[in-house]
Design an enzyme around this catalytic site. Structure first.
Site, mmCIF file in Angstrom:
data_model
loop_
_atom_site.group_PDB
_atom_site.id
_atom_site.type_symbol
_atom_site.label_atom_id
_atom_site.label_comp_id
_atom_site.label_asym_id
_atom_site.label_seq_id
_atom_site.Cartn_x
_atom_site.Cartn_y
_atom_site.Cartn_z
ATOM 1 N N TYR A 52 77.067 113.401 135.111
ATOM 2 C CA TYR A 52 76.772 114.830 135.130
ATOM 3 C C TYR A 52 76.958 115.443 136.515
ATOM 4 O O TYR A 52 76.399 116.507 136.801
ATOM 5 C CB TYR A 52 75.360 115.092 134.613
ATOM 6 C CG TYR A 52 75.261 115.101 133.094
ATOM 7 C CD1 TYR A 52 75.987 116.025 132.331
ATOM 8 C CD2 TYR A 52 74.453 114.208 132.417
ATOM 9 C CE1 TYR A 52 75.901 116.048 130.944
ATOM 10 C CE2 TYR A 52 74.356 114.226 131.023
ATOM 11 C CZ TYR A 52 75.081 115.153 130.299
ATOM 12 O OH TYR A 52 74.992 115.185 128.928
ATOM 13 N N ASN A 115 69.214 118.084 123.153
ATOM 14 C CA ASN A 115 70.066 118.668 122.117
ATOM 15 C C ASN A 115 70.940 117.654 121.382
ATOM 16 O O ASN A 115 72.004 117.984 120.874
ATOM 17 C CB ASN A 115 70.895 119.810 122.710
ATOM 18 C CG ASN A 115 71.750 119.343 123.874
ATOM 19 O OD1 ASN A 115 71.779 118.159 124.184
ATOM 20 N ND2 ASN A 115 72.455 120.266 124.508
ATOM 21 N N HIS A 118 76.309 114.788 123.069
ATOM 22 C CA HIS A 118 77.225 115.278 124.110
ATOM 23 C C HIS A 118 78.648 115.190 123.586
ATOM 24 O O HIS A 118 78.984 114.268 122.839
ATOM 25 C CB HIS A 118 77.118 114.408 125.372
ATOM 26 C CG HIS A 118 78.268 114.627 126.315
ATOM 27 N ND1 HIS A 118 78.268 115.652 127.239
ATOM 28 C CD2 HIS A 118 79.482 114.005 126.433
ATOM 29 C CE1 HIS A 118 79.432 115.635 127.898
ATOM 30 N NE2 HIS A 118 80.171 114.649 127.423
ATOM 31 N N GLU A 129 85.609 111.175 131.322
ATOM 32 C CA GLU A 129 84.409 110.572 130.723
ATOM 33 C C GLU A 129 84.740 109.264 130.009
ATOM 34 O O GLU A 129 83.987 108.292 130.110
ATOM 35 C CB GLU A 129 83.766 111.588 129.776
ATOM 36 C CG GLU A 129 83.237 112.810 130.541
ATOM 37 C CD GLU A 129 82.628 113.900 129.689
ATOM 38 O OE1 GLU A 129 81.975 114.795 130.252
ATOM 39 O OE2 GLU A 129 82.794 113.874 128.437
HETATM 40 P P1 IDP Z 1 77.231 121.040 126.718
HETATM 41 O O1 IDP Z 1 76.472 119.732 126.552
HETATM 42 O O2 IDP Z 1 77.156 121.882 125.476
HETATM 43 O O3 IDP Z 1 78.639 120.852 127.222
HETATM 44 P P2 IDP Z 1 76.537 121.902 129.417
HETATM 45 O O4 IDP Z 1 76.414 123.324 129.857
HETATM 46 O O5 IDP Z 1 77.725 121.122 129.876
HETATM 47 O O6 IDP Z 1 76.429 121.890 127.819
HETATM 48 O O7 IDP Z 1 75.204 121.180 129.882
HETATM 49 C C1 IDP Z 1 75.107 119.751 129.827
HETATM 50 C C2 IDP Z 1 73.752 119.372 129.286
HETATM 51 O O8 IDP Z 1 72.734 119.792 130.197
HETATM 52 C C3 IDP Z 1 73.364 120.054 127.965
HETATM 53 O O9 IDP Z 1 73.895 119.426 126.829
HETATM 54 C C4 IDP Z 1 71.855 119.961 128.009
HETATM 55 O O10 IDP Z 1 71.394 118.658 127.631
HETATM 56 C C5 IDP Z 1 71.570 120.159 129.490
HETATM 57 N N1 IDP Z 1 71.288 121.578 129.793
HETATM 58 C C6 IDP Z 1 72.162 122.625 129.825
HETATM 59 N N2 IDP Z 1 71.569 123.771 130.141
HETATM 60 C C7 IDP Z 1 70.259 123.468 130.330
HETATM 61 C C8 IDP Z 1 69.111 124.251 130.690
HETATM 62 O O11 IDP Z 1 69.166 125.462 130.908
HETATM 63 N N3 IDP Z 1 67.912 123.560 130.772
HETATM 64 C C9 IDP Z 1 67.813 122.214 130.554
HETATM 65 N N4 IDP Z 1 68.863 121.449 130.223
HETATM 66 C C10 IDP Z 1 70.071 122.050 130.106
HETATM 67 MG MG MG Z 2 79.344 120.168 129.029
#
Ligand code: IDP
Ligand code: MG
Length: 138
Positions: A52, A115, A118, A129
């Site tokens: 990350y 969530n 990934h 990755e």
């Molecule tokens: P993605 O997984 O949909 O590509 P990204 O913006 O790349 O989303 O963010 C990576 C991961 O970081 C997300 O899947 C989530 O687990 C975490 N994340 C993203 N935004 C937030 C936030 O505002 N608070 C806490 N965790 C976050």
């Molecule tokens: Mg992402």
């Protein structure tokens, strides 16, 4: 001609902990992805931070790393036509609140952080990755 593409997927710690990994893999297969590689691992802090790295200056970086090392994850290389976008679509929006009905994050995501899954967001990201976790993939 159908051109296949490979993407990188993770079933994140909350989903593994909740015993829904099998269901997510079933959805992956129903959606015609071929699972080229699959392994269950416990990420180290160093691996999570490297993975990350792009988010290292974001306010949620530490929370994200702690979450990703909070339990085992399942890493996969998934092949399909248009795999990168198709897997992002099946996952749904980052924040489960905004994810479409029927998507994995709508069904199983607990919060924008926890969530469930990934997925790589571009061909360049997928290459990077996959290279980190499956260096021997063709
Ligand atoms: P993605 O997984 O949909 O590509 P990204 O913006 O790349 O989303 O963010 C990576 C991961 O970081 C997300 O899947 C989530 O687990 C975490 N994340 C993203 N935004 C937030 C936030 O505002 N608070 C806490 N965790 C976050
Ligand atoms: Mg992402």
């Amino acid at each position: 001609m159908i051109t296949n593409e490979t993407t990188f997927a993770i079933i994140k710690p909350d989903a593994v902990q909740d015993n829904i990994a099998g269901f997510i893999i079933y959805l992956i297969e129903l959606n015609k992805f071929k699972i080229l590689e699959l392994k269950k691992v416990q990420l180290t802090r160093k691996e999570a931070e490297e993975f990350y790295d792009i988010h290292k200056d974001r306010p949620f970086f530490n929370e994200l790393v702690e979450y990703m090392i909070s339990g085992p994850v399942i890493l996969m290389a998934l092949e399909r036509e248009n795999a990168i976008n198709a897997w992002r679509e099946l996952m749904g929006a980052t924040d489960p609140k905004n994810a479409a009905m029927g998507t994995i994050r709508k069904m199983f995501g607990k919060s924008i952080g926890s969530n469930a899954t990934h997925g790589s967001d571009s061909p360049e990201t997928a290459k990077r990755e996959l290279g980190i976790f499956f260096p021997n993939l063709k």
